[in-house]
Write an enzyme that holds these catalytic residues in place. Structure first.
Site, mmCIF file in Angstrom:
data_model
loop_
_atom_site.group_PDB
_atom_site.id
_atom_site.type_symbol
_atom_site.label_atom_id
_atom_site.label_comp_id
_atom_site.label_asym_id
_atom_site.label_seq_id
_atom_site.Cartn_x
_atom_site.Cartn_y
_atom_site.Cartn_z
ATOM 1 N N HIS A 12 -4.406 -30.629 1.606
ATOM 2 C CA HIS A 12 -4.335 -29.842 2.841
ATOM 3 C C HIS A 12 -2.934 -29.901 3.427
ATOM 4 O O HIS A 12 -2.160 -30.796 3.142
ATOM 5 C CB HIS A 12 -5.369 -30.322 3.872
ATOM 6 N N LYS A 37 -5.236 -20.990 6.788
ATOM 7 C CA LYS A 37 -5.308 -22.215 7.590
ATOM 8 C C LYS A 37 -5.367 -23.466 6.692
ATOM 9 O O LYS A 37 -6.115 -23.486 5.714
ATOM 10 C CB LYS A 37 -6.531 -22.144 8.503
ATOM 11 N N HIS A 134 4.785 -41.321 5.657
ATOM 12 C CA HIS A 134 4.192 -41.284 7.002
ATOM 13 C C HIS A 134 4.926 -42.269 7.930
ATOM 14 O O HIS A 134 5.238 -41.942 9.077
ATOM 15 C CB HIS A 134 2.722 -41.706 6.955
ATOM 16 N N ASP A 153 -4.736 -42.954 7.636
ATOM 17 C CA ASP A 153 -5.132 -41.590 7.277
ATOM 18 C C ASP A 153 -6.392 -41.623 6.429
ATOM 19 O O ASP A 153 -7.027 -42.678 6.291
ATOM 20 C CB ASP A 153 -3.975 -40.829 6.592
ATOM 21 N N THR A 525 -3.182 -23.542 25.527
ATOM 22 C CA THR A 525 -3.881 -23.714 24.253
ATOM 23 C C THR A 525 -3.131 -22.915 23.186
ATOM 24 O O THR A 525 -2.287 -22.082 23.506
ATOM 25 C CB THR A 525 -5.365 -23.297 24.365
HETATM 26 FE FE LIG Z 1 -1.755 -38.811 4.785
#
Ligand SMILES: [Fe+2]
Length: 562
Positions: A12, A37, A134, A153, A525
């Site tokens: 993703h 998306k 990260h 994660d 938003t």
């Molecule tokens: Fe990750």
């Protein structure tokens, strides 16, 4: 040195960024350009946008850095877990792990795809450990000299939670809790159990939680232990994954049937959401306590998808355990591009460039000429203004729902005043109005306030320096009725504090609204319809504006009204 950072895992949020001599120039997620998306494909469009922004060709890059280990690391971990019984081996789970590995291996982790699309390059192809990427996206953008760094994660190649110490431009590994002992995985499984999409809709569970009550026992799925013995939590993965043909068999046996998507939400669903969120908060707090104890620091950097849990982050801040916090706003995998791009600086004991990230306006921008061409293409009636903040403040004060499209697009999941839908937070009906007319989203998901930083303390009990909407805070009790549509059922809000020096136009808009109404706070938003990516181009904005019940669109120095 010119480095390109990439997130590409076929899972993703593919993304890319470009860094020149330690300075982050540009970053964008593939989904914003492709309009798919959470696009998990190779981020070809994002990479091209990075090169175009920097005015360079791929052949000029010195380093191409992927935020994942070489293919094979994740597959090895999967096989170990199958062999040891930590993950139940089924035909489907074995096949999907194998196919994923083969696909990534065939593409050399993305390196082959890169050269196929952009030609042969002199750049070194670097594969940065996922959690290191990260961790770098947290520490190197915090501006802190010394910090405990926590990454949590769903999974890296083999990691689930890791602790690091950032100090003097370096980053030391402290400990790793391996997958599948993963708080992110636990949360995603329950997200799906509650009828939502995993790795996408965790927000919905977090928003639903305050409507529930305590009492559901999740100890068959997660034990929240303590930080004293170095085991902050333990996730019972086998109970989360169904072994037979029935989805969520063990969860259903203990908690009742999973919720069908789009079906009604009942008390049981709310109570499960409450328990899931409570367990996540407790586990995160334990990991943070452990990280502070191991590093001796009182500054904290957070990254990884679990760090998008703004409610838990707010509790960490309110705990008084830390002095300073930086949560990487692109905490999910889109953000590993930012960390990976800095990995070359660590080579040979080198120092990381350190600069506090104070905004997320890192994406594409479109000037008035391009915007006007789009408006003319669609034969729209519009007016030109000198200062977009003025008419926008006026329209908002008259109760209009506004599309606001200005400057460079945000990187990360939140709209922060560049691609936003704005409204008046004083109207208690505004939440329902925006939901019904524009967002078409679930009634229980709260909207967030943008507030002038200098007066944030008048409205909020904490999080008065919160530029990224990634920390919740309690709204002061006397102000809850003043801004009801951005105050959640438990009295919390997820604020964006806006600084005049960082985004003067947006600050002037909030200031102008404050001068007209006495309340320098607006409802903000993201500029998208439900299930779609946030708008990127003027055409995306115009299309979304006319597919919804928004009243006005303020785009560059133009105003379009219906
Ligand atoms: Fe990750």
């Amino acid at each position: 040195m010119l480095t390109l950072g990439i997130n590409y895992s076929q899972m993703h949020d593919s993304s890319a960024c470009i860094v020149r001599d330690g300075e982050l120039l540009f970053a964008v997620a593939e989904e914003r350009i492709s309009r798919v998306k959470h696009d998990a494909g190779f981020p070809q469009l994002a990479i091209q946008a990075c090169l175009d922004f920097a005015g360079v060709k791929a052949q000029q890059l010195d380093e191409v850095c992927f935020g994942w280990q070489r293919p094979g690391a994740a597959y090895r971990r999967d096989l170990q877990c199958f062999a040891s019984g930590k993950l139940p081996l089924s035909y489907n789970s074995g096949l999907s792990a194998t196919l994923h590995f083969l696909s990534m291996w065939h593409q050399h982790g993305g390196a082959k795809r890169f050269t196929q699309k952009f030609g042969a390059v002199k750049a070194r192809m670097r594969f940065v450990d996922h959690h290191l990427a990260h961790a770098l996206s947290g520490f190197a953008y915090s501006g802190f000299d010394d910090a405990a760094v926590v990454v949590m994660d769903g999974r890296g190649a083999w990691e689930a939670t890791s602790i690091w110490r950032g100090r003097n431009g370096g980053l030391e590994h402290v400990l790793t809790i391996p997958f599948p002992d993963s708080v992110g995985f636990f949360y995603s499984e329950f997200t799906e159990f509650l009828g939502f999409h995993r790795n996408s809709d965790e927000w919905k569970v977090m928003g639903l939680a305050p409507y529930g009550q305590s009492g559901i026992d999740l100890s068959a799925f997660i034990d929240v232990l303590g930080s004293a013995n170095g085991v902050p939590y333990r996730v019972h993965t086998r109970n989360l994954i169904s072994r037979g043909a029935t989805p969520f068999a063990e969860m259903a046996r203990r908690l009742g049937a999973p919720r069908n998507a789009e079906s009604d939400i009942d008390v049981r669903h709310k109570n499960i959401a409450y328990a899931v969120q409570e367990a996540c908060e407790a586990a995160m707090m334990n990991v943070v306590r452990l990280a502070l104890a191991k590093t001796g620091s009182r500054n904290l950097c957070l990254a990884g998808g679990v760090a998008l849990n703004s409610k838990a982050n707010g509790k960490i801040v309110a705990s008084g355990l830390i002095d300073k916090i930086f949560v990487q706003p692109a905490a999910s995998d889109d953000g590993v591009a930012l960390g990976a791009a800095l990995a070359p600086y660590l080579e040979g004991g080198g120092k990381l460039p350190s600069k506090a990230m104070r905004h997320a306006y890192l994406g594409p921008a479109f000037d008035d000429e391009v915007i006007e061409t789009a408006l003319k293409t669609y034969k729209l009636r519009y007016s030109r203004v000198n200062d977009a903040a003025e008419p926008a403040a006026e329209l908002l004060s008259r109760g209009k729902i506004l599309g606001w499209f200005q400057g460079r697009m945000e990187f990360g999941p939140r709209a922060l005043g560049a691609r936003s839908i704005l409204a008046d937070p004083r109207d208690p009906e505004m939440n329902a109005k925006v939901n019904n007319a524009v967002k078409f989203r679930e009634w229980w998901r709260p909207f967030a306030p943008s507030v002038k930083k200098e007066i944030a303390g008048e409205y909020l009990e904490s999080a008065t320096d919160s530029p990224f909407m990634i920390l919740t805070a309690q709204v002061r009790p006397e102000k809850r009725s003043v801004i009801p549509s951005v105050t959640h059922v438990d009295g919390s809000a997820r604020p964006q504090t806006v600084e005049k020096e960082i985004n003067p136009l947006y600050w002037r808009l909030i200031d102008g609204f404050g001068k007209r109404t006495g309340v320098p706070v607006i409802m903000n938003t993201s500029f998208n319809l439900r299930g779609e990516a946030i708008v990127n181009t003027p055409t995306d904005a115009i299309r979304t504006f006319f597919s919804s019940g928004m009243d006005s669109l303020v785009i560059g120095n133009f105003v379009v009204e219906k």
